[in-house]
Scaffold this motif. Sequence first.
Motif, PDB file in Angstrom:
ATOM      1  N   GLU A   1     135.449 109.001 -16.749  1.00  0.00           N
ATOM      2  CA  GLU A   1     135.189 107.734 -16.140  1.00  0.00           C
ATOM      3  C   GLU A   1     135.109 106.561 -17.017  1.00  0.00           C
ATOM      4  OE1 GLU A   1     135.442 106.908 -12.793  1.00  0.00           O
ATOM      5  OE2 GLU A   1     136.243 109.240 -12.709  1.00  0.00           O
ATOM      6  N   HIS A   2     134.250 106.652 -18.019  1.00  0.00           N
ATOM      7  CA  HIS A   2     134.374 105.783 -18.940  1.00  0.00           C
ATOM      8  C   HIS A   2     135.373 105.494 -19.599  1.00  0.00           C
ATOM      9  CE1 HIS A   2     132.861 103.663 -22.906  1.00  0.00           C
ATOM     10  NE2 HIS A   2     133.443 104.664 -23.350  1.00  0.00           N
ATOM     11  N   GLY A  46     137.362 103.257 -17.252  1.00  0.00           N
ATOM     12  CA  GLY A  46     136.878 102.026 -17.278  1.00  0.00           C
ATOM     13  C   GLY A  46     137.249 101.025 -18.407  1.00  0.00           C
ATOM     14  N   THR A  80     139.500  97.783 -18.271  1.00  0.00           N
ATOM     15  CA  THR A  80     138.636  96.465 -18.848  1.00  0.00           C
ATOM     16  C   THR A  80     139.537  95.890 -20.009  1.00  0.00           C
ATOM     17  OG1 THR A  80     136.607  97.354 -18.020  1.00  0.00           O
ATOM     18  CG2 THR A  80     136.519  95.612 -19.584  1.00  0.00           C
ATOM     19  N   GLU A  87     132.587  97.892 -19.988  1.00  0.00           N
ATOM     20  CA  GLU A  87     133.066  98.565 -18.777  1.00  0.00           C
ATOM     21  C   GLU A  87     132.243  98.805 -17.756  1.00  0.00           C
ATOM     22  OE1 GLU A  87     133.454 101.746 -17.676  1.00  0.00           O
ATOM     23  OE2 GLU A  87     131.970 102.854 -19.213  1.00  0.00           O
TER      24      GLU A  87
END
Length: 198
Positions: A25-26, A29, A33, A136
């Motif tokens: 998920e990071h 992100g 971003t 993010e």
Amino acid sequence: MESKSSNLKKIRKSMEKTLDSKRFEHTLGVEYTAAALAMRYGEDIMKAQTAGLLHDCAKCMSNDKRLSICEKHHISVNKIERKNPFLLHAKVGSYIAMQKFHVHDSDTVNAILNHTTGRPDMSLLEKIIYVADYIEPGRKQAPNLTEIRKLAFTDLDEALYRILEDTLVYLRTVDGDVDPMTQKTYDFYKEYMDNRKS
Ligand code: FE
Ligand code: FE
């Protein structure tokens, strides 16, 4: 010839398999971003996405594995990295990006390589990945995050400087080891910002 965006898809799929769900998920992100910052500052969007997707590709492996990859491929390990091998995820990650994902663009490789400590005089792409990693949407706990997120889209260098400052303060409060490169990067951008103001 396959399109470059299908390559992004492949990398994304591979990251979904190798990273735990939180890290994945990071990673997504950071990917979008970085793409948004690339649009804002006129950087190559696909390079930003590629570096964003791969920046933590060596994060979810054991320290032993990271150390053995370094040993096997003659990647240098300093004292601080030996003590905290998770720091090696950037070096090992840039190696994997080249070897496994055939990323040959040196700026993209460097953005992965330098995403934890930064370096003096970073390229635009390196700054974008460094900043995207910090701001993010999945990040929640850093101080001044709201302000830094806004700054990232108005003044990238100021955002970068503020992140370096907060990172050093944080590392000192938790008594963590400060990689000398983080300090060097901070010193460089402190002087840069001071000169810019005067
Ligand atoms: Fe990282
Ligand atoms: Fe990250």
